[in-house]
Scaffold this motif. Structure first.
Motif, PDB file in Angstrom:
ATOM      1  N   TRP A  22      -7.824   4.076  -0.329  1.00  0.00           N
ATOM      2  CA  TRP A  22      -6.875   3.872  -1.419  1.00  0.00           C
ATOM      3  C   TRP A  22      -5.457   3.625  -0.902  1.00  0.00           C
ATOM      4  O   TRP A  22      -4.705   2.861  -1.492  1.00  0.00           O
ATOM      5  N   ALA A  23      -5.068   4.282   0.182  1.00  0.00           N
ATOM      6  CA  ALA A  23      -3.709   4.115   0.678  1.00  0.00           C
ATOM      7  C   ALA A  23      -3.436   2.665   1.044  1.00  0.00           C
ATOM      8  O   ALA A  23      -2.333   2.150   0.809  1.00  0.00           O
ATOM      9  N   ALA A  24      -4.407   1.976   1.624  1.00  0.00           N
ATOM     10  CA  ALA A  24      -4.208   0.573   1.981  1.00  0.00           C
ATOM     11  C   ALA A  24      -4.016  -0.289   0.741  1.00  0.00           C
ATOM     12  O   ALA A  24      -3.256  -1.259   0.755  1.00  0.00           O
ATOM     13  N   ALA A  25      -4.707   0.056  -0.356  1.00  0.00           N
ATOM     14  CA  ALA A  25      -4.547  -0.700  -1.590  1.00  0.00           C
ATOM     15  C   ALA A  25      -3.197  -0.419  -2.251  1.00  0.00           C
ATOM     16  O   ALA A  25      -2.624  -1.283  -2.907  1.00  0.00           O
ATOM     17  N   TRP A  26      -2.689   0.819  -2.086  1.00  0.00           N
ATOM     18  CA  TRP A  26      -1.394   1.169  -2.689  1.00  0.00           C
ATOM     19  C   TRP A  26      -0.210   0.738  -1.821  1.00  0.00           C
ATOM     20  O   TRP A  26       0.916   0.666  -2.313  1.00  0.00           O
TER      21      TRP A  26
ATOM     22  N   ALA B 287      -9.540 -11.515  -8.761  1.00  0.00           N
ATOM     23  CA  ALA B 287     -10.394 -10.322  -8.687  1.00  0.00           C
ATOM     24  C   ALA B 287      -9.779  -9.283  -7.762  1.00  0.00           C
ATOM     25  O   ALA B 287      -9.839  -8.078  -8.027  1.00  0.00           O
ATOM     26  N   GLY B 288      -9.164  -9.749  -6.675  1.00  0.00           N
ATOM     27  CA  GLY B 288      -8.512  -8.809  -5.767  1.00  0.00           C
ATOM     28  C   GLY B 288      -7.317  -8.145  -6.409  1.00  0.00           C
ATOM     29  O   GLY B 288      -7.080  -6.940  -6.222  1.00  0.00           O
ATOM     30  N   GLU B 289      -6.511  -8.912  -7.160  1.00  0.00           N
ATOM     31  CA  GLU B 289      -5.368  -8.297  -7.839  1.00  0.00           C
ATOM     32  C   GLU B 289      -5.828  -7.309  -8.895  1.00  0.00           C
ATOM     33  O   GLU B 289      -5.204  -6.257  -9.099  1.00  0.00           O
ATOM     34  N   ARG B 290      -6.933  -7.626  -9.589  1.00  0.00           N
ATOM     35  CA  ARG B 290      -7.478  -6.677 -10.559  1.00  0.00           C
ATOM     36  C   ARG B 290      -7.954  -5.408  -9.850  1.00  0.00           C
ATOM     37  O   ARG B 290      -7.761  -4.288 -10.340  1.00  0.00           O
TER      38      ARG B 290
END
Length: 922
Positions: A861-865, A882-885
């Motif tokens: 999750w940290a990489a996504a945030w 789809a990636g932005e979603r």
């Protein structure tokens, strides 16, 4: 050698600058310049006058000396002075610091840790990478910068077991798989004890580079388990080397009547000249013996110097009551004869009428062929059972002929009985004597071998009843009950459907009789030397020993099979300590009975050094600090000489001098200052892993989550921070993000204490294995294995996959997926209470107000945030829209996490149901 001290320099060519000090002396001596003398007649008018403010025409010699010393200290400090420099050639290959880290290393552990710190300092000066490994708990072998390993030494502690041959051989095998053909040098900090497997590992290490051994020359002393013989407690101590006569003191430790732990008695143990073992005995009253918790050798801080007390020393008090008097000359027919033979060696046996026995409050009452008790005796017996007593009854002619427990169940019998009993194999009966059936898995006798010669010729029969099947714990080959039991309050009633003597069966004549009494907790002596008695049992750890001999809670350690206890192969999964099985307590010792200690004999090709030899110390800080102090004094002295040291200047100068006092330079010996955190702000933190890339990503991820919280919710978090579990206070952080790396250090015992207090007080930790959950929290990935090791010391409740109606799915956003950089729905949270039910008409279960203390997943999750200081994302997530979603859902999951930890199960309240139903489109 300088002044009798071994001092060297890292950059000795800088000392050439000391030659310039005489020149500097002359220059300073010429400043200020001497005044030119002129004759002026008017000077006569000034004769007799005095000037209060005088200025010297030359720099005082003592001020010149002060400045010269300051510059000399600065030059020497920059030259890198070293105390006790090593004459060996500096290595270039990586350095492996290998520690036995067993209980035998604990007494001088601080010296060993200082030695490791000195070795890491030396490696850092030589520009070498290093790795610190414990053979008692080896980790993945990776060479890191030596300075990085320095911060991890605080959490490196000895274990309460010793490395075995399998561990050392596995470590040697892994060298080839992990490092291929890489060469490295090894420093082995040995505990000095001989063990199998050392030669194999030593050969593998020598094939990679130079190996030298560091160990203490002192003998290792240990304490063997105490035994009870002939009314005395026998204690034995051993040592690894023969030597001069030596006296040690064994302390008997237990609780006083108030429950406080104290030394109950002491026992001297004397090693004779050249002896490696000694023993002595002490007599303690049974009341005092029951309070003993452990024995330890005074002054030795080691698990090997501790012997724990268990049921083998707590002799149970057992009362025997017979239904008829012994017949003179027929001792073998006495109903109590075989019971006495089985019980007297390991229990305190009392006999007498029931009215005299009950006030003594025995642990067990055995009644052999006693049929009828008075109403008063029955009431007193039931009251005794309610408090945890065990009533063991044997059948016989009296019980078979009585009308007790016929139409309705007697409170002191586990089942209803048929009249008359049953005779098998006699002249007037049908069939042959019956043998015993194998014991079921749910029986306390499971795992005991049934001898073929044990047969039953008569028994009392149990009447069929709906509860009969649940109360049978042993039966005959034809399925008829042989032993039944039922609980009564905290105690239990057990009925043997045969006699206590050999009239009705051959059971009392066999060893199975004693084993069955043991499984029923009638006997107290349970030892790891009896594999038969341990087979088929499961023992739950209560307390375990650490390497220093301190007892600590077993926390979440799993249960251990009796077979594993019988082998007594100590390690990470089987630790020395106290184990429980029902009412029985078993102590698993560090040193088993009959153990010996032998010193290790290293090959002549391996250099062996003493542990307390000269350690190289860097003196640069000391000389530079002295230079700063001398310069500060010079400033003060210059103001004094110039006449400008007065008023506010004097106060400022004194204050400046205090700021550079020696105490200011002793901060390296003090713990780092605590972070300044505003307790009124919400601060998100991540646990430092020691991996700079992972830590930077975690911090950037919390920065991005904090920004989203600020713009979308009423939460205004402060800047996130990195949390050091060893030094930081955790109470300031409602939420901790813990990324898992394969090589991060295991927290210390004190850190685990803080973590457990944090979890119990409402904090939340998000464990992120960052592996897309490929291991499913097992051991298929290095992160999964590390997570299991980290969680072993945490007080984590039972976990379940996150259910669809969990409050995390609706604390702020309505979610059913919880992606991060990876898409995987498997997220684990605290299991819901067993009584959590969904009320009719409501979409969610009615849960309590607690917060799940841990959330476990692997979606990174940290990489996504993660965002940089300008708010730009740092890592790609998915592809296109789809990636932005997916990134948006990751942010929403993070918001739900923080709202959950701050509000609990607030969204489960019934007042929110209409709004939630409306949003769900129902």
């Amino acid at each position: 050698m300088i002044g009798g001290l071994a001092i060297g320099f890292a950059t000795p060519w800088l000392l050439a600058a000391l030659i310039a000090l005489p020149v500097l002396w002359l220059i300073l001596r010429a400043i200020p310049p001497a005044p030119i003398k002129r004759r002026f007649p008017g000077v006569v008018l000034l004769l007799g006058l005095s000037d209060e403010d005088t200025v010297t025409d030359r720099t005082p010699w003592w001020l010149l000396l002060l400045r010269t010393l300051a510059l000399a200290a600065l030059i020497i400090g920059l030259a890198g002075p070293l105390l006790n420099p090593q004459s060996r050639e500096a290595g270039k290959d990586p350095l492996l610091i290998l520690m036995d880290a067993s209980w035998a290393s604990a007494p001088d552990w601080e010296a060993r840790r200082e030695m490791v710190a000195a070795l890491l300092d030396e490696a850092a000066r030589d520009g070498r990478t290093a790795s610190v490994q414990r053979l008692t708990m080896p980790e993945q072998l990776r060479f890191l910068p030596a300075n990085t390993l320095q911060s991890r030494l605080a959490g490196v502690t000895p274990m309460a077991w010793a490395p075995d041959s399998a561990t050392m051989e596995t470590f040697a095998t892994n060298l080839s798989e992990t490092l291929a053909d890489q060469t490295f040098d090894t420093v082995w900090l040995s505990d000095g004890l001989a063990r199998e497997g050392r030669s194999t590992l030593l050969t593998a290490l020598q094939a990679r580079g130079a190996v030298r051994v560091i160990q203490t020359g002192l003998p290792t002393t240990g304490l063997l388990p105490a035994t009870y013989e002939d009314g005395r407690l026998l204690l034995s101590a051993i040592r690894s080397q023969s030597g001069p006569a030596r006296d040690v003191t064994a302390q008997v430790i237990g609780t006083d009547p108030s429950g406080a732990e104290r030394v109950l008695a002491t026992l001297p143990l004397e090693f004779d000249l050249g002896a490696t073992s000694t023993e002595n005995a002490i007599v303690l009253p049974s009341e005092l013996r029951a309070r003993v918790s452990r024995f330890e050798l005074a002054g030795l801080r080691s698990a090997g110097a501790v012997a724990l007390s268990d049921d083998s020393l707590r002799r149970r008090e057992i009362a025997l009551i017979a239904g008829r008097d012994d017949r003179e000359g027929l001792q073998l027919l006495s109903p109590l004869h075989y019971l006495r033979q089985a019980l007297v060696p390991s229990a305190d046996v009392i006999e007498g009428p029931l009215a005299d026995i009950l006030p003594a409050n025995p642990d067990v009452i055995v009644m052999a062929d006693v049929a009828i008790l008075s109403d008063g005796e029955t009431e007193a017996m039931l009251a005794w059972l309610e408090t945890g007593g065990l009533l063991l009854r044997f059948a016989g002619p009296r019980l078979a002929a009585s009308e007790i427990s016929r139409s309705e169940e007697d409170p002191l019998l586990p089942v209803r009985l048929r009249a008359g009993g049953r005779s098998i194999g006699g002249a007037m009966s049908w069939g042959e004597p019956k043998s015993l059936a194998p014991f079921d898995q749910d029986s306390p006798f499971f795992g005991l071998d049934v001898p073929e010669e044990v047969t039953v010729t008569a028994q009392v029969m149990a009447q069929p009843d709906p509860t009969l099947a649940d109360r049978v714990i042993a039966s005959l080959s034809d399925g008829t009950p042989l032993v039944t039991r039922k609980p009564v309050g905290e105690g239990q009633v057990v009925l043997m459907h045969v006699t206590a003597n050999a009239e009705w069966s051959g059971l009392p004549l066999s060893g199975l009789f004693v084993q069955m009494l043991d499984r029923l907790a009638v006997l107290s002596a349970v030892g790891t030397d009896s594999e038969t008695r341990l087979t088929g049992t499961t023992w739950q750890p209560l307390k375990v020993l650490d390497g220093f001999g301190r007892l600590e809670d077993a926390q979440t350690l799993p249960g251990v099979s009796g077979e594993a206890l019988a082998t007594a192969r100590l390690g990470e999964t089987l630790r020395p300590g106290l184990y429980r099985d029902g009412d029985k307590i078993l102590a698993l010792p560090v040193l088993a009975a009959g153990a010996t200690l032998s010193p290790e004999s290293w090959p002549v090709t391996v250099p062996v050094e003493g542990l307390r030899g000269a350690v190289t110390r860097d003196l640069a800080g000391l000389f530079l600090s002295a230079a700063l102090i001398l310069l500060a004094i010079d400033l003060l002295a210059s103001l004094l000489v110039s006449g400008r040291l007065w008023g506010a200047r004097a106060a400022a100068s004194v204050l400046a001098l205090l700021l550079v006092s020696p105490d200011a330079f002793a901060q390296e010996d003090l713990p780092p200052p605590a972070k300044a955190i505003n307790s009124y702000e919400v601060v998100l933190g991540h646990v430092r892993t020691g991996n700079p890339q992972v830590d930077d990503t975690a911090l950037a991820g919390l920065r991005g989550l904090s920004n989203v919280l600020y713009f979308r919710t009423s939460i205004e978090p402060a800047d996130p921070t990195t949390v050091d579990l060893e030094t930081d206070e955790l109470a300031f952080y409602p939420f901790l993000y813990w990324p898992i790396t394969p090589d991060q250090p295991i927290p210390s015992r004190e850190a685990y204490g803080k973590l457990n207090a944090y979890l119990r007080s409402g904090g939340m930790i998000l464990f992120d294995t960052r592996d897309a959950d490929v291991a499913r929290f097992g051991t298929a990935s290095p992160e999964g294995r590390m997570l299991q090791r980290l969680a072993a010391g945490l007080d984590i409740p039972p976990l379940d996959p996150l259910p669809e109606d969990h409050v995390l799915t609706r604390t702020f956003y309505l979610l059913q997926d919880f992606p991060g950089r990876y898409m995987n729905r498997d997220v684990w949270v605290e299991a819901a209470p067993a009584d959590a039910e969904r009320i009719e008409g409501m979409p969610f279960r009615n849960l309590n107000d607690g917060v799940t203390p841990v959330v476990i997943g692997g979606n990174d999750w940290a990489a996504a945030w993660a965002v940089d200081t300008r708010g730009n994302t740092l890592f790609p997530v998915g592809r296109g829209r789809a990636g932005e979603r997916q990134r948006e859902l990751a942010y929403r999951f993070g918001i739900n996490l923080i709202m959950h930890v701050l509000t609990g199960n607030y969204k489960s309240d019934q007042v929110h149901v209409p709004a939630l139903l409306d949003r769900l489109g129902q």
